[in-house]
Design an enzyme around this catalytic site. Structure first.
Site, short mmCIF file in Angstrom:
data_model
loop_
_atom_site.label_atom_id
_atom_site.label_comp_id
_atom_site.label_asym_id
_atom_site.label_seq_id
_atom_site.Cartn_x
_atom_site.Cartn_y
_atom_site.Cartn_z
N LYS A 1 -13.02 -4.12 8.33
CA LYS A 1 -12.83 -4.97 7.17
C LYS A 1 -13.89 -6.06 7.08
O LYS A 1 -14.49 -6.45 8.08
CB LYS A 1 -11.44 -5.61 7.18
CG LYS A 1 -11.31 -6.79 8.12
CD LYS A 1 -9.98 -7.52 7.93
CE LYS A 1 -9.86 -8.63 8.97
NZ LYS A 1 -8.51 -9.11 9.15
N GLN B 1 0.97 -10.95 -3.12
CA GLN B 1 -0.44 -10.61 -2.91
C GLN B 1 -1.04 -10.15 -4.23
O GLN B 1 -0.40 -9.42 -4.98
CB GLN B 1 -0.56 -9.48 -1.90
CG GLN B 1 -0.14 -9.87 -0.51
CD GLN B 1 -0.32 -8.70 0.45
OE1 GLN B 1 0.16 -7.60 0.17
NE2 GLN B 1 -0.99 -8.94 1.56
N ARG C 1 7.52 -10.90 5.12
CA ARG C 1 7.18 -10.67 6.52
C ARG C 1 8.00 -11.62 7.37
O ARG C 1 8.09 -12.81 7.05
CB ARG C 1 5.68 -10.89 6.74
CG ARG C 1 4.88 -9.90 5.93
CD ARG C 1 3.40 -10.13 6.04
NE ARG C 1 2.71 -9.15 5.21
CZ ARG C 1 1.39 -9.03 5.12
NH1 ARG C 1 0.63 -9.82 5.84
NH2 ARG C 1 0.85 -8.12 4.35
N CYS D 1 0.78 -1.24 0.00
CA CYS D 1 0.00 0.00 0.00
C CYS D 1 0.82 1.29 0.00
O CYS D 1 0.46 2.22 -0.72
CB CYS D 1 -1.04 0.00 1.12
SG CYS D 1 -0.62 -0.96 2.56
N HIS E 1 -5.46 -1.32 -4.40
CA HIS E 1 -5.87 -0.21 -3.56
C HIS E 1 -6.74 0.70 -4.39
O HIS E 1 -6.36 1.10 -5.48
CB HIS E 1 -4.64 0.49 -2.98
CG HIS E 1 -3.87 -0.42 -2.09
ND1 HIS E 1 -2.78 -1.14 -2.53
CD2 HIS E 1 -4.09 -0.80 -0.81
CE1 HIS E 1 -2.35 -1.92 -1.55
NE2 HIS E 1 -3.12 -1.75 -0.50
N ASP F 1 -2.95 -7.71 -4.92
CA ASP F 1 -3.29 -6.58 -4.06
C ASP F 1 -3.82 -5.42 -4.89
O ASP F 1 -3.27 -5.10 -5.94
CB ASP F 1 -2.01 -6.14 -3.35
CG ASP F 1 -2.27 -5.48 -2.03
OD1 ASP F 1 -3.44 -5.38 -1.64
OD2 ASP F 1 -1.29 -5.07 -1.39
N HIS G 1 -8.42 -1.25 0.73
CA HIS G 1 -7.44 -2.31 0.45
C HIS G 1 -8.23 -3.56 0.13
O HIS G 1 -9.20 -3.85 0.81
CB HIS G 1 -6.61 -2.69 1.68
CG HIS G 1 -5.85 -1.60 2.30
ND1 HIS G 1 -4.48 -1.61 2.37
CD2 HIS G 1 -6.24 -0.47 2.92
CE1 HIS G 1 -4.07 -0.54 3.02
NE2 HIS G 1 -5.11 0.17 3.37
#
Length: 673
Positions: A500, A415, A397, A368, A419, A417, A546
């Site tokens: 979320k 991911q 991570r 992000c 946004h 991912d 997200h």
RNA sequence: GCCGACGUGGCGCAAUUGGCAGCGCACCUGUCUUGUAAACAGGGGGUUGGGGGUUCGAGUCCCCCCGUCGGCUCCA
């Protein structure tokens, strides 16, 4: 009983009935052997519970979840009795029923071994055979403390019972030991009246240990922190399972065996999909060609769907200077979960003094911040919103060593991912569309059983105003409700920056996996000072959403391996068609067919090995290829080919063009075969 | 990170109290090849996860590290 009291009226399963005073709940249901406890005025009670005038009573049998939980709880007691019988110095923790079984925690000097479990099972069987009764006894706090002076953990629970009832229930399982009301001890009484054992417990319990029959089994041992906090000492936990019947236990054990057969770590090796070479590091996978094809197909299809839904594709690097993660707040909140920084560019003189200050770079834990920089790269207009930025972004991570697990919990992952930057007015509609998009896409990958979870604010850890939280939470709730899917609340489960929704999917054998998440974020636009110019010329702050569908590509891959048990539908299968000649002579005939399939981008191989025909069938079967194309003289002379499917069924003499069509259609429609 | 168990050719496993590192599959070579889950024969492949120690001798016993598994804690 000597004194005959007068009759009382009770309501049994909705029907009024007059019974003799002194009647127990168990007396009412004596003929039904599967009754474990009774519900009296809404509360579960032992069958020995004395009924009072006006009580509403119903039987709770082993065929109910509550009945099974009681059985399992009682099994935990029998385990504890067995443990203390073998090791009188063992101190008791808690022992609640759990899904499919129970556990009990013990403080013992030497951890349990697998051999100990055998011995404990034998001891349990003896206790069960003795037919000990569970007898409830009300005690005062003082009496309990005195009686349980040798049980420090139990005493701690007694202390928690009164004032801090909340603290008790917040620990899983502790509320089965001490409840809110009066304190009770359950004694296990032998047939001759001798007290065999007892435990501080809220109950209720099965009437006798006989009820456990022999449908129970000790499964494994593990350590567990006392009261669930890593600051506390670790106790030794014994897990067991218990069922209403032997058959039900067998079904359960069969389910476990089935899950083990599907384990993606095992299939990953067998099918040559991926591996975790020690040389690379824990939790870091490499995908082999066969796994690579599957993954590429998953990703390619996802890209197409995103393209069709108005997403724009972006790319960002894997590392960044520290400054970015200071701005984003990751270093403030999640430094523990990040790989430590690399120090670069520092220069020193001969004496070791720094002559040029270096830089710290971090591996990125999330995408992000990078996307926010893309948003901020130039002035933005309200006309550009919603701005949907998508990336297959690799993140790293530093997961704690004990939690790394196959592809489902890794240290490096990709991911899918995105946004999405929206105006406050657009949030509602965007969330709704998003949820539809997510569910539709997941369905294309073969998942079709979902429910949603709404995670709301954790009052101890959040940023943003009450108003914006309320608004976003409401928007999410509405989108969820509109989807028609079941919605489960997860109070306090949200990340600090916004509420979320997560999509939970059930796989082919009924296990649930957390899949996609959709999160509203008020925090990052603020931290990065994101703005767009509104229609009225004012500068406004966008809201950020997200979302990841797969979550991580690796994890989703692992899920699909288990969901399909390695037998992927044709569109995902690494090898879609394997040609098997009946004899060497038909190799060329199959090669011609293979060329025609390849022209349609179908992944086809021909088994030209020196193996005999049956062996080739076996090899193909084991590799879980969806279509086996067999050709011998009968086929060749007819200009045809024969199908063998994964289930062993057969379709002979199919004209080549028809066979190709069947395969193409199966692939294009993404069906399982 | 914590507790426990485990680590032997690519995979699955064996090796008695510390005493010659073996088997099956896979792989390679040869002979063979006509209808639905294993043709036959031969061959290559291991510094027993890594390092240190005890011992005449260590896969086996001890210590440290790495990794895996089962849990706990954690999971932005």
């Amino acid at each position: 009983m000597s004194l005959q009291s007068s009759d009382i009226t009770v309501v049994i399963a909705g029907t009024k009935r007059s019974v003799a005073g002194g009647t127990t709940a168990g007396d009412l249901f004596a003929e039904d052997k599967s009754t474990v406890v009774a519900r009296v005025n809404g509360e579960l009670r032992d069958l020995a519970h004395l009924l009072a005038e006006g009580d509403a009573v119903e039987a709770v049998g082993l065929d109910t979840d509550e009945g099974l939980a009681v059985l399992r709880h009682s099994a935990a007691h029998v385990l504890a009795q067995a443990v203390q019988q073998i090791n009188p110095k063992a101190k008791l923790g808690i022992g609640p029923p759990i899904r499919d079984g129970f556990y009990y925690d013990f403080d013992v000097e030497v951890p349990f071994t697998p051999e100990d479990l055998k011995a404990l099972e034998n001891a349990m069987q003896k206790i069960i055979n003795e037919g000990q009764t569970f007898v409830r006894r009300v005690v005062t706090d003082e009496a309990a403390r005195l009686e349980l002076a040798d049980e420090p953990y139990k005493c701690e629970l007694i202390g928690l019972k009164g004032g801090a009832a909340e603290a008790v229930t917040s620990v899983e399982g502790a509320d089965v030991e001490v409840g809110a009301g009066e304190l009770t001890i359950y004694d296990n009484i032998r047939r001759d009246g001798e007290r065999a054992w007892g435990d501080l417990c809220r109950g209720p319990h099965v009437p006798t240990t006989k009820m456990l029959g022999n449908a129970y089994k000790l499964m494994r041992t593990a350590a567990a922190y006392w009261r669930g906090s890593e600051k506390n000492p670790q106790l030794q936990r014994v897990y067991g399972t218990a069922w209403a019947s032997k058959d039900e236990m067998k079904d359960y054990l069969d389910r476990l065996a089935e899950a083990e057969k599907r384990d993606h770590r095992k299939l990953g090796v067998e099918l040559d999909l991926f591996s975790f070479p020690d040389e690379i590091g824990s939790g870091l996978a490499v995908f082999h060609p066969k796994g690579g094809v599957i993954r590429k197909t998953m990703e390619d299809y996802s890209r197409i769907r995103h393209e069709e839904s108005g997403y724009e594709f972006v790319y960002s690097p894997h590392i960044s200077k520290r400054n970015l993660f200071d701005t984003s707040g990751h270093l403030q909140w999640f430094a523990d979960g990040m790989y430590p920084p690399m120090h670069v560019d520092e220069e020193c003189d001969a004496e070791g003094n720094v002559t040029r200050k270096g830089q710290e770079y971090y591996l990125k834990p999330m995408n992000c911040p990078f996307h926010c920089l893309i948003f901020r790269a130039r002035g933005r207009s309200y006309r550009e919103l919603p701005l949907r930025l998508f990336e297959f972004g690799s993140v790293y991570r530093y997961e704690k060593s004990g939690v790394v697990h196959g592809l489902t919990r890794v240290r490096g992952m990709t991911q899918d991912d995105a946004h999405i930057y929206v105006t406050a007015d657009q949030v509602q509609a965007e969330l709704k569309d998003l949820l539809t998009f997510v569910i539709d896409l997941l369905k294309d990958y073969g998942l079709d059983d979902f429910y949603l979870e709404l995670s709301t604010r954790n009052e101890d850890k959040y940023v943003g105003t009450d108003e914006s939280w309320a608004k976003a939470t409401e928007a999410l709730r509405e989108a969820a409700t509109d989807s028609g899917l079941d919605l489960v609340d997860d109070p306090g489960g949200a990340a600090f920056y916004g509420p979320k929704i997560s999509v939970q999917a059930r796989d082919a054998i009924g296990r649930t996996w957390q899949m996609s998440t959709i999160q509203v974020d008020f925090n990052l636009p603020e931290r990065f000072g994101l703005e767009y110019q509104a229609a009225d010329g004012s500068r406004q702050r966008p809201i950020m959403i997200h979302r990841a569908l797969f979550g991580s590509v690796e994890r989703f891959f692992g899920l699909l391996v288990e969901h399909y048990a390695g037998a992927f539908p044709p569109w995902l299968a690494p090898v879609q068609v394997i040609g098997i000649p009946v004899a060497e002579e038909f190799n060329d005939y199959l090669f011609e067919i293979a060329e025609r399939l390849k022209a349609k981008r179908i992944r086809v191989e021909i088994d030209t090995s020196a193996d005999r025909f049956p062996k080739k069938i076996r090899t193909a079967q084991k590799s879980k290829v969806p279509f086996m194309l067999i050709a011998g003289e009968d086929d060749r002379s007819a200009g045809a080919v024969s199908f063998r499917y994964r289930d062993g069924s057969q379709k002979n003499g199919v004209p080549i063009a028809e066979a190709i069509e069947e395969i193409v259609v199966a692939i294009e429609s993404r069906v399982q075969v």
